[in-house]
Design a protein around this motif. Structure first.
Motif, mmCIF file in Angstrom:
data_model
loop_
_atom_site.group_PDB
_atom_site.id
_atom_site.type_symbol
_atom_site.label_atom_id
_atom_site.label_comp_id
_atom_site.label_asym_id
_atom_site.label_seq_id
_atom_site.Cartn_x
_atom_site.Cartn_y
_atom_site.Cartn_z
ATOM 1 N N SER A 189 11.339 19.185 32.844
ATOM 2 C CA SER A 189 11.948 17.884 33.143
ATOM 3 C C SER A 189 11.476 16.833 32.136
ATOM 4 O O SER A 189 10.341 16.854 31.670
ATOM 5 N N GLN A 190 12.408 15.924 31.829
ATOM 6 C CA GLN A 190 12.109 14.852 30.895
ATOM 7 C C GLN A 190 11.405 13.721 31.619
ATOM 8 O O GLN A 190 11.696 13.425 32.776
ATOM 9 N N TRP A 224 9.751 9.654 30.834
ATOM 10 C CA TRP A 224 9.566 8.537 29.921
ATOM 11 C C TRP A 224 8.174 7.952 30.151
ATOM 12 O O TRP A 224 7.804 7.649 31.268
ATOM 13 N N SER A 277 9.884 9.621 25.116
ATOM 14 C CA SER A 277 10.353 10.714 25.967
ATOM 15 C C SER A 277 9.508 11.954 25.714
ATOM 16 O O SER A 277 9.370 12.388 24.565
ATOM 17 N N GLU A 333 5.483 19.075 24.212
ATOM 18 C CA GLU A 333 5.425 18.687 22.803
ATOM 19 C C GLU A 333 4.017 18.903 22.250
ATOM 20 O O GLU A 333 3.032 18.808 22.965
ATOM 21 N N THR A 354 8.340 15.990 27.580
ATOM 22 C CA THR A 354 8.828 17.029 28.480
ATOM 23 C C THR A 354 7.669 17.620 29.261
ATOM 24 O O THR A 354 6.689 18.086 28.676
#
Length: 74
Positions: A10-11, A13, A3, A42, A5
């Motif tokens: 918004s997240q 995958w 996961s 991240e 960002t």
């Protein structure tokens, strides 16, 4: 899958097996083997840690060590 960002919060995958490179300049870019680049919030170290955890979870790391040991015996 890991996961991450997107810049808009918004997240998403991401298939960790498709990641070719992760670079931080200062934004973190994840480049997939398809050539697609994704900017994520991240830090590069976080993405790399998630990928390593995922690899361990599905057993890729253990499999690569076993192959390496087999090759050394030959």
């Amino acid at each position: 899958m890991i996961s991450v960002t997107r810049l808009n919060g918004s997240q998403m995958w991401l298939n960790a097996l498709m990641i070719e490179t992760v670079e931080e300049t200062p934004d973190t870019y994840v480049t997939l083997v398809t050539g697609k680049r994704i900017i994520v919030l991240e830090k590069a170290a976080e993405v790399i840690a998630m990928v390593k955890d995922y690899y361990s979870e599905i057993g890729i790391h253990a499999a690569s060590i076993k192959v390496q040991q087999t090759e050394e015996l030959s």
